[in-house]
Structure formats: structure tokens, C-alpha cells
Design an enzyme around this catalytic site. Structure first.
Site, PDB file in Angstrom:
ATOM      1  N   ILE A   1       1.649   3.603  -7.242  1.00 45.93           N
ATOM      2  CA  ILE A   1       0.761   2.728  -7.285  1.00 45.93           C
ATOM      3  C   ILE A   1      -0.029   2.505  -8.588  1.00 45.93           C
ATOM      4  O   ILE A   1      -0.990   1.730  -8.714  1.00 45.93           O
ATOM      5  CB  ILE A   1      -0.285   2.989  -6.177  1.00 45.93           C
ATOM      6  CG1 ILE A   1      -0.793   4.132  -6.282  1.00 45.93           C
ATOM      7  CG2 ILE A   1       0.296   2.813  -4.806  1.00 45.93           C
ATOM      8  CD1 ILE A   1      -2.232   4.608  -5.181  1.00 45.93           C
ATOM      9  N   ARG A   2       0.266   3.408  -9.691  1.00 48.08           N
ATOM     10  CA  ARG A   2      -0.300   3.096 -11.183  1.00 48.08           C
ATOM     11  C   ARG A   2       0.728   2.910 -11.901  1.00 48.08           C
ATOM     12  O   ARG A   2       2.065   3.446 -11.756  1.00 48.08           O
ATOM     13  CB  ARG A   2      -1.177   4.307 -11.219  1.00 48.08           C
ATOM     14  CG  ARG A   2      -2.575   4.008 -10.549  1.00 48.08           C
ATOM     15  CD  ARG A   2      -3.450   5.476 -10.836  1.00 48.08           C
ATOM     16  NE  ARG A   2      -3.439   6.015  -9.332  1.00 48.08           N
ATOM     17  CZ  ARG A   2      -3.408   7.317  -9.363  1.00 48.08           C
ATOM     18  NH1 ARG A   2      -3.144   8.127 -10.229  1.00 48.08           N
ATOM     19  NH2 ARG A   2      -3.501   7.771  -8.082  1.00 48.08           N
TER      20      ARG A   2
ATOM     21  N   HIS B   1       5.504  -6.333  -3.858  1.00 46.13           N
ATOM     22  CA  HIS B   1       3.934  -6.478  -4.186  1.00 46.13           C
ATOM     23  C   HIS B   1       3.079  -5.918  -3.078  1.00 46.13           C
ATOM     24  O   HIS B   1       3.531  -5.488  -2.096  1.00 46.13           O
ATOM     25  CB  HIS B   1       3.814  -7.904  -4.275  1.00 46.13           C
ATOM     26  CG  HIS B   1       4.093  -9.064  -3.114  1.00 46.13           C
ATOM     27  ND1 HIS B   1       5.057  -9.721  -3.163  1.00 46.13           N
ATOM     28  CD2 HIS B   1       3.678  -8.875  -1.929  1.00 46.13           C
ATOM     29  CE1 HIS B   1       5.187 -10.070  -1.906  1.00 46.13           C
ATOM     30  NE2 HIS B   1       4.480  -9.844  -1.088  1.00 46.13           N
TER      31      HIS B   1
ATOM     32  N   ALA C   1      12.177  11.585  -5.872  1.00 46.00           N
ATOM     33  CA  ALA C   1      12.533  11.426  -4.646  1.00 46.00           C
ATOM     34  C   ALA C   1      11.149  11.239  -3.735  1.00 46.00           C
ATOM     35  O   ALA C   1      10.448  12.310  -3.843  1.00 46.00           O
ATOM     36  CB  ALA C   1      13.581  12.200  -3.740  1.00 46.00           C
TER      37      ALA C   1
END
Length: 168
Positions: free
Chosen positions: A147-148, A102, A142
Site C-alpha cells: 500500500i506504499r 486501484h 508471497a
């Protein structure tokens, strides 16, 4: 699913990978012990043993409360960190130095943990942070920082991760 089948559900997916088989056998066994308070008390020694072997000695943080579908594969698990709130589908692959967890906001609250679909292949040194959903049949290259959300049948690379192509 019976007791023995539950413990060995990741065994064939990790064929030839003794470390992965050992870690996932221990992971499934502590998940069973974590289901009831009486089992936690009876098998507290096993929970401590799991912590010592898997987390301290092997360097793999895979908490017993993590939800993972069958067929999970761990390659070179060193420095693998998975938050206990993460949900992984079936047939996921995790490689070394992967972090999945998180995000902490400025006001001290935390986001939800990531949710990975079925057959997600996570490359080495990938970070998947925050309330994101990774679709089914996704490959994350890699070093990517996710983050979306990533849709089904995609290949994602880069920092921040972007969709490189859709698989057919």
C-alpha cells in the site's frame, strides 16, 4: 517493432510455460485489435474469444487496455486480477492469486492504479492496491499487501509490506 515480433515478445520469457505463452499471445493480439476502431469492429469475435478463454475459462483478468512491457511472465495465472490502468515495466513476473488495482475511497472516487518498474517479481497471493510505485528490480514476497511505494532494488514482505532488505 513489427507485427509478428509484437505478438511473440513474451514467448521466450515464458519458455516451457504453454499456458503463459497462450495467454500472453492472446493478450498482445487483443491489444493490437484495440488500437483502432476499425480493428475492434473487424476483430470483435477475437475480443469475445479472448474474454471467454482467458477470463472465464482460465480465470485470468488481464484487460486489453493494461500497459505491460515486453518479457511479461505469468506463472500459474489462476485468480490473477490486474486493473486496466496498471502500468508494468519490462520483465515483470506475476504469479497466481495476485491482485493489482486501484483503491476506492469513501466518497466514491478511485485512486490511480499501481505502476511497476522493470524486473519486478511478484509472489503468490500478493495485493498491490492504490496509487503506489514499485521500483526496478524489486521482489515482493508471497502474501504481501503493498500500500506504499517500494524503492528500487528492494525485497518487500508482510502485511502491510515493509522493506526487508536492499539488494546490491
Amino acid at each position: 517493432m513489427n507485427f509478428i515480433a509484437y505478438l511473440f515478445q513474451d514467448w521466450s520469457a515464458n519458455r516451457g510455460n504453454i499456458k503463459g505463452q497462450l495467454v500472453l499471445f492472446l493478450f498482445r493480439s487483443v491489444q493490437l485489435a484495440n488500437r483502432h476502431t476499425l480493428l475492434k469492429i473487424l476483430f470483435c469475435w477475437h475480443l469475445v474469444l479472448y474474454q471467454l478463454i482467458v477470463e472465464w475459462h482460465l480465470g485470468i483478468e488481464l484487460p486489453r487496455k493494461t500497459t505491460a512491457g515486453k518479457g511479461l511472465i505469468i506463472y500459474h495465472g489462476q485468480a490473477l486480477v490486474v486493473n486496466q490502468g496498471v502500468i508494468m515495466g519490462e520483465g515483470c513476473v506475476l504469479r497466481n492469486s495476485v491482485t493489482i488495482g486501484h483503491k476506492k475511497y469513501a466518497d466514491g472516487t478511485f485512486s490511480r492504479c499501481p505502476r511497476l518498474g522493470n524486473n519486478v517479481d511478484v509472489g503468490a497471493n500478493v495485493c498491490i492496491i492504490g496509487d503506489v510505485t514499485i521500483g526496478n528490480n524489486v521482489v515482493i514476497g508471497a502474501g504481501a499487501v503493498v500500500i506504499r511505494d517500494i524503492p528500487d532494488n528492494s525485497v518487500a514482505v508482510g502485511n502491510p509490506a515493509r522493506i526487508l532488505e536492499k539488494k546490491t
